[in-house]
Design an enzyme around this catalytic site. Structure first.
Site, PDB file in Angstrom:
ATOM      1  N   TYR A  44      29.447   1.561  -0.334  1.00  0.00           N
ATOM      2  CA  TYR A  44      29.361   0.963   0.884  1.00  0.00           C
ATOM      3  C   TYR A  44      28.870  -0.436   0.587  1.00  0.00           C
ATOM      4  O   TYR A  44      29.763  -1.074  -0.143  1.00  0.00           O
ATOM      5  CB  TYR A  44      28.148   1.564   1.724  1.00  0.00           C
ATOM      6  N   LYS A  99      46.468  23.179  12.485  1.00  0.00           N
ATOM      7  CA  LYS A  99      47.470  22.432  12.248  1.00  0.00           C
ATOM      8  C   LYS A  99      47.108  21.571  11.251  1.00  0.00           C
ATOM      9  O   LYS A  99      47.653  21.668   9.942  1.00  0.00           O
ATOM     10  CB  LYS A  99      47.849  21.536  13.416  1.00  0.00           C
TER      11      LYS A  99
END
Length: 433
Positions: A44, A99
């Site tokens: 970060y 999926k």
């Protein structure tokens, strides 16, 4: 197993297994360590600023410094979910998560599901277009016809990443592979075939279009009102594409002399006596309705011992399973940073599947299928979903076609090196390395 027991086990499968687990089927995988002060500052602030600035200078750098190149959005409005129909966007979420599971399991592609709370075509297009750049590709899923055609077509023009509606193209790719092999086995020519398509929805129209690309000229399509012919005045523009002058009005009429019947409709629609009237030599039926096909294989074979038949079920030979297509197609498209999936890329996938079906089948695949013998022939014209070579064959063919079509962003592409890389990935997914 009883339906009640399977229902309860399925519900429990989707819940957290322990206090450290989460509900649902997918989560976030952290791919870089974040265990020290330095790693935290790189993950970060302030270290993350450096890749941000590189991408600001060149957006292609997002493929190098983010997960974009291995990330697909699975997007649905929940209007045509499996066999459930319009159940709402949130009720379709378990399917979209599923999926994502298949993408990861069969091609190591990361996927995130996005359920859109609107049925408005323009709103769906605008939403997807605005978020598409975050992903390497977009898989549209379970969007009802005919809206799905316009949504996909317009997004393909707008977006700079591949947009693929699997409900349309998945079955088309796989049944085309089976048709290619039947043509080779029988010596028939595509231009001489009579093909009947039961169902004029997204999948039926996409299949018929792909058969045309293969060279088939005579296609009779049926919707809920019967044969689509030039005398009808109730056809949308997509059905009109397949309207022609024919005396056929019913499925019984259409099946007379047919070389191939594709079922994408409902159970038990095809009567055995109609199968007897099909072409004299090795007719083919793909009865894809799930869980119960348009005709059971044993009934079709009793009527015509020479029939070649496939279904959507895993307990019969020649399973038409979309998992043979979409994960590997996206794998190939992502790896060459394709901007779209072309017709040639889809046909390359079909030809790759057809070619693999002619290769000797490994013993572990036979065991997974519960079959002692699997050899190219009437009961084996489509590869098994459990054959990891599908990844190597299909992804490499798709990637090569993307390069040839000029839609790949990669500047250099070595097909042999890429196949070797895919084989290493297949071995990794199989737990061999």
């Amino acid at each position: 197993m009883s339906n009640d027991k399977f229902r309860e086990e399925s519900l429990q499968y989707h819940k957290a297994r322990n206090e450290f687990d989460t509900n649902g089927k997918i989560g976030t995988l952290i791919t870089k360590p974040c265990d020290t002060e330095k790693e935290l500052s790189m993950a970060y602030s302030p270290g993350v600023a450096y890749p941000c600035l590189e991408i600001e200078k060149d957006e292609e750098a997002a493929y190098e410094y983010t997960n974009k190149g291995n990330l697909v959005a699975v997007i649905s409005d929940g209007t045509a979910v499996l066999g459930l129909g319009d159940i709402g966007h949130l009720a379709g979420k378990p399917v979209m998560e599923g999926k994502a599971v298949l993408f990861k399991t069969f091609a190591n592609v990361d996927a995130v599901d996005i359920e859109i709370n609107t049925k408005d075509t323009d709103e769906i297009i605008e939403t997807v277009a605005r978020i598409a750049d975050s992903f390497g590709g977009v898989n549209l899923e379970d969007i009802s016809a005919p809206r799905c055609f316009e949504i996909e077509a317009r997004l393909k023009e707008i977006c700079n990443v591949p947009v693929f509606h699997d409900d349309q193209h998945g079955t088309a790719v796989i049944t085309t592979a089976g048709l290619i092999n039947v043509l080779e086995m029988t010596g028939k020519k595509p231009e001489d075939l009579k093909v009947v398509v039961i169902g004029a929805g997204a999948s039926g129209i996409a299949c018929a279009r792909m058969y045309k690309q293969l060279g088939v000229k005579n296609i009779t399509m049926l919707d809920s009102k019967g044969v689509i012919h030039s005398g009808r005045t109730d056809l949308n523009k997509y059905k009109q594409e397949f309207a022609f002058d024919t005396p056929d009005r019913t499925l019984e009429d259409a099946m007379k002399g047919a070389d191939m019947v594709l079922g994408l409709s409902g159970p038990d629609l095809i009567k055995p006596e109609w199968v007897k009237t099909m072409s004299k030599e090795s007719p083919i039926i793909f009865a894809c309705a799930n869980p119960n096909p348009e005709i059971k294989p044993e009934l079709a074979k009793e009527a015509r011992p020479d029939i070649i038949i496939g279904t959507g079920r895993s307990d019969y030979p020649n399973q038409v399973n979309n998992v043979l297509g979409f994960p590997q197609i996206f794998r190939g498209a992502l790896d060459v940073r394709a901007t779209r999936i072309t017709e040639n890329m889809k046909m390359a996938a079909s030809k790759a599947l057809a070619a693999l079906a002619k290769e000797p089948v490994p013993e572990h695949v036979k065991k997974a299928q519960g079959r002692e013998t699997m050899e190219f022939g009437p009961d084996y014209i489509i590869p098994s979903p459990f054959d990891r070579r599908v990844l190597v064959y299909v992804a490499s063919a798709v990637a090569q076609a993307a390069v040839e079509d000029g839609v790949a962003r990669v500047k250099e592409f070595d097909l042999d090196a890429y196949k070797a890389k895919l084989q290493r990935l297949a071995d990794h997914l199989d737990g061999k390395i």
